[in-house]
Scaffold this active site. Structure first.
Site, short mmCIF file in Angstrom:
data_model
loop_
_atom_site.label_atom_id
_atom_site.label_comp_id
_atom_site.label_asym_id
_atom_site.label_seq_id
_atom_site.Cartn_x
_atom_site.Cartn_y
_atom_site.Cartn_z
N PRO A 218 0.85 -1.19 0.00
CG PRO A 218 0.03 -1.02 2.16
CD PRO A 218 0.78 -1.93 1.27
CG ASP A 393 5.34 -1.52 2.00
OD1 ASP A 393 4.18 -1.42 2.43
OD2 ASP A 393 5.88 -2.61 1.73
CG HIS A 394 0.87 3.54 5.01
ND1 HIS A 394 1.46 3.80 6.23
CD2 HIS A 394 -0.10 4.49 4.87
CE1 HIS A 394 0.88 4.84 6.80
NE2 HIS A 394 -0.06 5.29 5.99
NE ARG A 395 3.33 -4.36 2.57
CZ ARG A 395 3.83 -5.33 1.79
NH1 ARG A 395 3.24 -6.51 1.74
NH2 ARG A 395 4.91 -5.09 1.07
#
Length: 421
Positions: A218, A393-395
């Protein structure tokens, strides 16, 4: 790398090879690699034909008979790796000329099929210079043509282009020259002139990895405007000092270092998301996007935060040159902890880059141009400004940490002396 193409065999069954001899050329998705013998022996059996695509890593491609072993006793039908009997086209290299006999000046070593034994780099140089390899004498193993042989040769006179067939009507769609997949055929519109070509290994890998990145990671995007005036002034002073050494530092070289320093300051962005774990890196190895024929490659500037501007410039000149020649080693473009992609030289003002998996951060650099700017004293002036956009990468990376990285990057660019202090 998961698979490659066995582009060419440089030996045939029954040939004797020594450790270090070049046996074959392997095309990966990014480069053409020379496959060396690791021991001496006799080629007992070639199991994968040259020209075979999609050869998986770890596949047995040939059997080497050592001292005291009978090469003729090698099984003719190994499981799953046997090439069709008609498929192998072994290359027979011409024997090296004796010391007392001068080598002919106009004949290159060739196989029974008429192919000339030359390294991939020699072929590329010959193509660039318009040199006919048949007129070049090889100095490599078994008379093989290498780069040095081609660089001293003269270009052959150009041949006139063949006239187009009279029967080809203007605008007529050409029949596809490849076997198409059903989904490709379903998309064709025969009313429009077109051609169809197979995807290269590089293009397949790019498509696979970027699709993976967009589907799995994401993305969050954060942009900042950066004043370049002090960085441009420092670059001018540095290049004046380095002129005698023949080294020229680019703006991108300085931005690579700025990103490296920012990653060390904000280690939360120098990470890889691994599902159940988070890998944190203590060094900033910056992958630099380089456009090459047919695709993109990302050579790595290791320890970008700790290197001088001049060393980064030297590294990038070498890496970029060998990347375009297809001569990078896998360790030079696989890995890295974060990436930078600069499209400013193409006039692109701002863009959002796709994360280069398994990394979590990539910095997209737009063009620097003159814009209105509020000066430190509060007055309105004009400055050279660029827009930088970070993709995260929002993770693995929180928005606040991404914002800290962007702020640190901007501070280093706007106060570049802090990178050399």
């Amino acid at each position: 790398m998961e698979e490659g193409k066995l582009a060419k065999w440089l030996v045939k069954e029954g040939d004797t090879v020594s450790s270090g001899d070049i046996m074959a050329e392997i095309e990966t998705d990014k480069a053409t690699m020379e496959f060396e013998a690791v021991d001496e022996g006799v080629i007992g059996k070639i199991l994968v034909a040259e020209g075979t695509d999609g050869v998986k890593v770890g596949t047995v491609i040939a059997v080497l008979a050592g001292e005291g072993e009978d090469a003729s006793a090698v099984s003719a039908a190994p499981a799953k790796t046997e090439a069709p009997k008609a498929a192998p086209k072994a290359v027979e290299a011409a024997p090296a000329p004796a010391a007392s006999a001068p080598a002919p000046a106009s004949k290159a070593p060739a196989s029974k099929e008429g192919r000339i034994a030359a390294s991939p780099l020699a072929k590329r140089v010959a193509a660039d210079k318009g040199i006919d390899l048949a007129t070049v004498t090889g100095s490599g193993p078994n008379g093989r043509i290498v780069r040095a042989d081609v660089e001293g040769a003269k270009a052959a006179p150009s041949k006139p282009a063949a006239a187009a067939p009279a029967s080809a009507a203007a605008g007529e769609a050409k029949a596809p020259a490849v076997d198409m997949a059903p989904e490709t055929r379903a998309l064709l519109d025969d009313r429009v002139p077109h051609s169809v070509e197979k995807l290269s290994g590089m293009r397949k890998t790019i498509a696979k990895r970027l699709t993976q990145s967009k589907q799995e990671a994401p993305h969050i995007y954060l942009s900042v405007d950066v004043n370049l005036d002090k960085l441009l002034a420092l670059r001018g002073e540095i290049n004046a000092m380095l002129e005698k050494q023949g080294v020229k530092v680019s703006v991108n070289d300085m931005l690579v270092k700025a990103l490296g320093r920012a990653l060390i300051d904000v280690p939360e962005c120098n990470v890889t998301f691994a599902g159940n774990e988070l890998i944190k890196y203590a060094r900033a190895d910056v992958s630099v996007a380089v456009s090459i024929p047919g695709g993109l490659i990302t050579p790595i500037v290791t320890d970008a935060s700790g290197k001088s501007f001049s060393q980064i410039a030297k590294d990038m000149k070498d890496l970029g040159s060998r990347a375009r020649e297809g001569k990078l080693q896998p360790t030079e473009y696989q890995g890295g902890t974060a990436s930078i992609s600069n499209m400013g030289m193409m006039g692109i003002k701002q863009f959002s880059a796709v994360i280069n998996p398994p990394q979590s951060t990539i910095m997209a650099i737009g063009a620097g141009d003159k814009r209105p700017w509020v000066m430190p004293d509060g007055t309105l002036g004009v400055a050279s400004v660029m827009t930088a956009t970070g993709s995260f990468d929002h993770r693995a990376v929180d928005g606040a940490d991404g914002a800290r990285l962007m702020a640190a990057f901007r501070e280093y660019v706007e106060a570049p002396l802090s990178m050399v202090a």
